[in-house]
Design a protein around this motif. Structure first.
Motif, mmCIF file in Angstrom:
data_model
loop_
_atom_site.group_PDB
_atom_site.id
_atom_site.type_symbol
_atom_site.label_atom_id
_atom_site.label_comp_id
_atom_site.label_asym_id
_atom_site.label_seq_id
_atom_site.Cartn_x
_atom_site.Cartn_y
_atom_site.Cartn_z
ATOM 1 N N ASN A 1 6.400 -4.194 -1.742
ATOM 2 C CA ASN A 1 4.944 -4.208 -1.647
ATOM 3 C C ASN A 1 4.267 -3.034 -2.341
ATOM 4 O OD1 ASN A 1 6.079 -2.560 0.268
ATOM 5 N ND2 ASN A 1 4.544 -2.969 1.828
ATOM 6 N N SER A 2 5.037 -2.171 -2.982
ATOM 7 C CA SER A 2 4.440 -1.120 -3.813
ATOM 8 C C SER A 2 4.945 -1.263 -5.241
ATOM 9 C CB SER A 2 4.795 0.272 -3.284
ATOM 10 O OG SER A 2 4.053 0.570 -2.135
ATOM 11 N N ASN B 1 -0.404 -0.775 -3.813
ATOM 12 C CA ASN B 1 0.214 -1.087 -2.541
ATOM 13 C C ASN B 1 -0.415 -2.370 -2.018
ATOM 14 O OD1 ASN B 1 0.145 -0.467 0.795
ATOM 15 N ND2 ASN B 1 2.066 -0.161 -0.258
ATOM 16 N N ASN B 2 0.427 -3.366 -1.764
ATOM 17 C CA ASN B 2 -0.088 -4.682 -1.339
ATOM 18 C C ASN B 2 -1.160 -5.199 -2.301
ATOM 19 O OD1 ASN B 2 1.626 -4.829 0.948
ATOM 20 N ND2 ASN B 2 0.206 -3.542 2.101
ATOM 21 N N ASN B 3 -0.868 -5.043 -3.588
ATOM 22 C CA ASN B 3 -1.690 -5.542 -4.694
ATOM 23 C C ASN B 3 -2.975 -4.755 -4.912
ATOM 24 O OD1 ASN B 3 0.282 -7.525 -4.431
ATOM 25 N ND2 ASN B 3 -1.116 -9.024 -3.553
ATOM 26 N N ALA C 1 1.442 -10.601 -5.592
ATOM 27 C CA ALA C 1 2.565 -9.728 -5.222
ATOM 28 C C ALA C 1 3.722 -9.791 -6.196
ATOM 29 C CB ALA C 1 3.048 -10.095 -3.822
ATOM 30 N N SER D 1 9.247 -0.734 -8.452
ATOM 31 C CA SER D 1 8.741 -1.293 -7.190
ATOM 32 C C SER D 1 9.542 -0.765 -6.017
ATOM 33 C CB SER D 1 8.769 -2.828 -7.222
ATOM 34 O OG SER D 1 10.105 -3.328 -7.157
ATOM 35 N N ARG E 1 10.018 -1.268 -1.472
ATOM 36 C CA ARG E 1 9.648 -1.871 -0.191
ATOM 37 C C ARG E 1 9.299 -0.739 0.761
ATOM 38 N NH1 ARG E 1 12.202 -6.586 1.536
ATOM 39 N NH2 ARG E 1 14.026 -5.963 0.325
#
Lengths: 114, 114
Positions: free
Chosen positions: A30-31, A50-52, A72, A94, A96
């Motif tokens: 998510n990053s 972060n989270n788009n 994402a 990226s 998590r």
């Protein structure tokens, strides 16, 4: 898992042209981060999401640079218009965010602006 | 703001010899520290990381690093270098804004002589 996928691997373009670099992060991460690597400046963080959502774009050198993350699984870094000093290797990475700070890098895009 | 210094731009060692790559950091709080390796034409791969606890951290490929708060250092070591270890090594520190992004040192290029 295929890892972080970047395209193209190499890009050669003329000054003034628009350049778009693409990144597909690892599924579930998510990053997402965009880095630029040059001989003179080493590895620099350009922007991260972060989270788009863009969290920090203070590393983006100027308005010619823009980055998006519409979902994402995809991000782009665009340079318009490109200049010879933009020549570098651009890395996408990226991660998590679950207490594990391990960053996974793509193989990079070698950009040459003539 | 945090910063990372790798004072050695280029190091050459003989195969089988021991290795130590230096890294000094500047950070206002407890640092999150990392070592990454970049092989030619490849992305970056995490060797090891330090968050807390035991100050001697073991990583992959026989590498280890020791966190010394008093010296603000996180030097990377390997007792016996292999020719395949020739690469560029980056030290990085977690950023203070939520520790979500990394600041990298300028890198140390390792050459291994037969």
């Amino acid at each position: 898992d295929a890892g972080v996928i970047q395209s193209p691997r190499h890009e050669v373009t003329e000054m003034g042209q628009e350049v778009t670099l693409r990144c597909k992060p690892i599924s579930g991460h998510n990053s997402l981060f965009w880095y630029r690597q040059t001989m003179m400046r080493g590895l620099e963080l350009l922007i991260y999401f972060n989270n788009n959502v863009p969290i920090d774009d203070s590393g983006m050198p100027e308005d010619r640079f823009s980055a998006k993350m519409p979902n994402a699984s995809f991000s782009t870094l665009k340079i318009q218009p490109s200049e010879p000093r933009d020549s570098a290797v651009y890395f996408c990475a990226s991660r998590r965010d679950r207490g594990d700070e391990k960053l996974f890098f793509g193989s990079g895009t070698q950009l040459s602006v003539l | 703001a945090q910063s990372v210094t790798q004072p050695d731009i280029h190091i050459t060692v003989s195969e089988g010899a021991s290795l130590e790559l230096r890294c000094n950091y500047s950070y206002g709080a407890t640092p999150y520290l990392f070592w990454y390796v970049q092989s030619p034409g490849q992305g970056l791969q995490l060797l090891l990381k330090y968050f807390s606890g035991d100050t001697l951290v073991q990583g992959i490929k026989g590498f280890e690093a020791e966190f010394k708060r008093s010296q603000s250092s996180f030097n990377l070591r390997k007792p016996s270098v292999h020719w395949s270890d020739a690469a560029e090594y980056f030290c990085a520190v977690g950023k203070d804004t939520g520790r979500r992004a990394l600041t990298f040192g300028s890198g140390t290029r390792l050459q291994v002589q037969p």
